[in-house]
Motif scaffolding. Sequence first.
Motif, PDB file in Angstrom:
ATOM      1  N   ILE A 234      -8.612  52.974  77.856  1.00  0.00           N
ATOM      2  CA  ILE A 234      -8.439  52.608  76.449  1.00  0.00           C
ATOM      3  C   ILE A 234      -6.994  52.877  76.062  1.00  0.00           C
ATOM      4  O   ILE A 234      -6.524  54.010  76.121  1.00  0.00           O
ATOM      5  N   SER A 235      -6.306  51.815  75.707  1.00  0.00           N
ATOM      6  CA  SER A 235      -4.924  51.963  75.260  1.00  0.00           C
ATOM      7  C   SER A 235      -4.931  51.931  73.738  1.00  0.00           C
ATOM      8  O   SER A 235      -5.559  51.063  73.129  1.00  0.00           O
ATOM      9  N   VAL A 236      -4.272  52.902  73.136  1.00  0.00           N
ATOM     10  CA  VAL A 236      -4.342  53.055  71.673  1.00  0.00           C
ATOM     11  C   VAL A 236      -2.957  52.897  71.073  1.00  0.00           C
ATOM     12  O   VAL A 236      -2.083  53.743  71.281  1.00  0.00           O
ATOM     13  N   CYS A 237      -2.736  51.789  70.354  1.00  0.00           N
ATOM     14  CA  CYS A 237      -1.422  51.662  69.713  1.00  0.00           C
ATOM     15  C   CYS A 237      -1.552  51.687  68.208  1.00  0.00           C
ATOM     16  O   CYS A 237      -0.568  51.686  67.487  1.00  0.00           O
ATOM     17  N   GLY A 238      -2.799  51.726  67.711  1.00  0.00           N
ATOM     18  CA  GLY A 238      -2.970  51.781  66.266  1.00  0.00           C
ATOM     19  C   GLY A 238      -4.436  51.965  65.954  1.00  0.00           C
ATOM     20  O   GLY A 238      -5.291  51.773  66.804  1.00  0.00           O
ATOM     21  N   MET A 239      -4.714  52.393  64.725  1.00  0.00           N
ATOM     22  CA  MET A 239      -6.102  52.548  64.281  1.00  0.00           C
ATOM     23  C   MET A 239      -6.156  52.107  62.834  1.00  0.00           C
ATOM     24  O   MET A 239      -6.317  52.924  61.926  1.00  0.00           O
ATOM     25  N   ILE A 240      -6.026  50.773  62.623  1.00  0.00           N
ATOM     26  CA  ILE A 240      -5.801  50.284  61.260  1.00  0.00           C
ATOM     27  C   ILE A 240      -6.943  50.643  60.324  1.00  0.00           C
ATOM     28  O   ILE A 240      -6.714  50.854  59.139  1.00  0.00           O
ATOM     29  N   SER A 241      -8.171  50.768  60.836  1.00  0.00           N
ATOM     30  CA  SER A 241      -9.285  51.103  59.935  1.00  0.00           C
ATOM     31  C   SER A 241      -9.043  52.460  59.294  1.00  0.00           C
ATOM     32  O   SER A 241      -9.561  52.766  58.231  1.00  0.00           O
ATOM     33  N   GLN A 242      -8.273  53.317  60.003  1.00  0.00           N
ATOM     34  CA  GLN A 242      -8.043  54.660  59.497  1.00  0.00           C
ATOM     35  C   GLN A 242      -6.842  54.738  58.546  1.00  0.00           C
ATOM     36  O   GLN A 242      -6.593  55.773  57.933  1.00  0.00           O
ATOM     37  N   TYR A 243      -6.064  53.650  58.445  1.00  0.00           N
ATOM     38  CA  TYR A 243      -4.947  53.672  57.490  1.00  0.00           C
ATOM     39  C   TYR A 243      -5.364  53.092  56.136  1.00  0.00           C
ATOM     40  O   TYR A 243      -4.615  53.185  55.181  1.00  0.00           O
TER      41      TYR A 243
ATOM     42  N   GLY B  42       6.760  40.443  49.701  1.00  0.00           N
ATOM     43  CA  GLY B  42       6.549  41.349  50.831  1.00  0.00           C
ATOM     44  C   GLY B  42       5.490  42.401  50.566  1.00  0.00           C
ATOM     45  O   GLY B  42       4.660  42.700  51.426  1.00  0.00           O
ATOM     46  N   GLY B  43       5.514  42.966  49.355  1.00  0.00           N
ATOM     47  CA  GLY B  43       4.546  44.012  49.025  1.00  0.00           C
ATOM     48  C   GLY B  43       3.118  43.510  49.123  1.00  0.00           C
ATOM     49  O   GLY B  43       2.255  44.138  49.750  1.00  0.00           O
ATOM     50  N   ALA B  44       2.879  42.335  48.536  1.00  0.00           N
ATOM     51  CA  ALA B  44       1.530  41.762  48.573  1.00  0.00           C
ATOM     52  C   ALA B  44       1.124  41.453  50.011  1.00  0.00           C
ATOM     53  O   ALA B  44      -0.044  41.615  50.392  1.00  0.00           O
ATOM     54  N   ALA B  45       2.083  41.000  50.812  1.00  0.00           N
ATOM     55  CA  ALA B  45       1.780  40.690  52.219  1.00  0.00           C
ATOM     56  C   ALA B  45       1.375  41.955  52.973  1.00  0.00           C
ATOM     57  O   ALA B  45       0.445  41.947  53.780  1.00  0.00           O
ATOM     58  N   LEU B  46       2.072  43.055  52.688  1.00  0.00           N
ATOM     59  CA  LEU B  46       1.738  44.326  53.335  1.00  0.00           C
ATOM     60  C   LEU B  46       0.329  44.770  52.960  1.00  0.00           C
ATOM     61  O   LEU B  46      -0.489  45.114  53.822  1.00  0.00           O
ATOM     62  N   VAL B  47       0.028  44.725  51.662  1.00  0.00           N
ATOM     63  CA  VAL B  47      -1.305  45.126  51.204  1.00  0.00           C
ATOM     64  C   VAL B  47      -2.371  44.214  51.828  1.00  0.00           C
ATOM     65  O   VAL B  47      -3.444  44.662  52.229  1.00  0.00           O
TER      66      VAL B  47
ATOM     67  N   LEU C 123      -2.515  42.958  54.681  1.00  0.00           N
ATOM     68  CA  LEU C 123      -2.841  43.337  56.064  1.00  0.00           C
ATOM     69  C   LEU C 123      -4.123  44.164  56.123  1.00  0.00           C
ATOM     70  O   LEU C 123      -4.909  44.038  57.057  1.00  0.00           O
ATOM     71  N   PHE C 124      -4.294  45.035  55.127  1.00  0.00           N
ATOM     72  CA  PHE C 124      -5.414  45.981  55.188  1.00  0.00           C
ATOM     73  C   PHE C 124      -6.739  45.339  54.809  1.00  0.00           C
ATOM     74  O   PHE C 124      -7.797  45.875  55.085  1.00  0.00           O
ATOM     75  N   SER C 125      -6.669  44.170  54.147  1.00  0.00           N
ATOM     76  CA  SER C 125      -7.911  43.444  53.920  1.00  0.00           C
ATOM     77  C   SER C 125      -8.002  42.257  54.888  1.00  0.00           C
ATOM     78  O   SER C 125      -8.930  41.470  54.826  1.00  0.00           O
TER      79      SER C 125
END
Lengths: 280, 280
Positions: A183-192, A257-262, A264-266
């Motif tokens: 298992i290679s782990v480069c991120g855990m987006i559900s946790q951010y 940019g701000g809206a684009a960043l937000v 990502l999480f949805s």
Amino acid sequence: MMSSKMKKQPISGYGVSKVLRSRHPDFKEGDLVWGITGWEEYSVIKDPHALIKIQYTDVPLSYYTGVLGMPGLTAYAGFYEICSPKKGEHVFVSAASGAVGQLVGQFAKLAGCYVVGSAGSSEKVNLLKNKLGFDEAFNYKEEHDLDAALKRYFPAGIDIYFENVGGKMLDAVLLNMNIHGRISVCGMISQYNLENLEVEGVKNLFCLVTKRIRMEGFVVMSDYNELYPKFQELAREYLKQGKIVYVEDVVEGIENGGAALVGLFSGRNVGKQVVAVVHE
Amino acid sequence: MMSSKMKKQPISGYGVSKVLRSRHPDFKEGDLVWGITGWEEYSVIKDPHALIKIQYTDVPLSYYTGVLGMPGLTAYAGFYEICSPKKGEHVFVSAASGAVGQLVGQFAKLAGCYVVGSAGSSEKVNLLKNKLGFDEAFNYKEEHDLDAALKRYFPAGIDIYFENVGGKMLDAVLLNMNIHGRISVCGMISQYNLENLEVEGVKNLFCLVTKRIRMEGFVVMSDYNELYPKFQELAREYLKQGKIVYVEDVVEGIENGGAALVGLFSGRNVGKQVVAVVHE
């Protein structure tokens, strides 16, 4: 380079920039570079050692924020170096239509693996199956039982998991890993996710023992920086020959940019999210 | 070997046995062996390939259930092969007075590392500090904040964690690991505890990414069996020279085996729990 004279430290991130002014011997006016810069139209870069000069401009410059940049190298090093793939192995990629995931899947196909990706919409699932060459893909939001979903797509188990999300998905994957899986782990987006104040605990880590799994985290620009030239050559060749394709979701204007960043999480973006501040 | 003609499958575990009857060319009457046998006075072993013949009887035979057996090899392979220790590194061992932990700590000292162990009673803590040579030890049951305890003993962070317990301890360790730390996982006893119907989730796995940690599970007799001869030679030499010591907690009589097993989960034993079925 030029300052926008902002008092506060701007958000920083991977971007492509043009050198406007420089007294550093390695960079001259007009050079194109990629690396960490501010989210701003003009930046003063005081420590340019992490900037990489762009040699080839026969591709969209935005590719240096993705397929030819940090996410591309993440997919390459994480898959080839950490996962040590063998032909015929079964690979699962979460957040599979993102900048990293779409490349991991295509590298895995080129390595002769069976590849399944998960993503968060039917549009993304179509993209994975019909454009990015994944053997199978599923929408995790439509699966009430992730363990059952993985058993459906991996009746013979998972050898390699490219972890981008964490949480419940990791728990389900652990139950479906094969012996000596990686298992290679480069991120855990559900946790951010800003909406989740409470981090989800991972409950099936005992599988690391019973299945003798290796799980490894990495930060590609710190750990595998030296692989970039070799990676760039390979990725350019693959792009040129059409062996890999690359999907971007470009938003115009720094003000968006701000809206684009937000977003990502949805999971609003389809493919690598890019913000175009200016066009050459 | 002889059958006790039990109808039900007995509990099995690592033990030392004497061959009473054999038609297998590698084993003859009177041979002493160690490996997985039933929890019973007489066993029929149908598949003896996992039994190892005992060559040396100048140590207590019970050592082949511990320091010269599977737990010893677990400590050796897990520490040297998986953790790749370097002189001066900081090592943390949980369940440190157990069969595996006490050896990991002593191997780590021999490798020039700083070693701290955790255990569940002041008697065990004394044992770790005064007999087993750990630099420091603490009673995890007396620490309300494991993160704070680890910060006290590891102000410069943990490079190597030998994981035996899982759960809350793993979560606290993850927060205190150094970059490129290594976690070897051979057990998660907190997660086997019969009183805990609900497994504790591990919440700090994002540290695997930020600290670029490698975490690896193993089952020593499957993965590192071939190291046994080399390990046995080294461990015998260390024992002979007094470089390592070994602490057992021997219960007499097979009828007390069940209680001894249950006692493991409340930490009643001090040192490796052994059940003496018969004495030579």
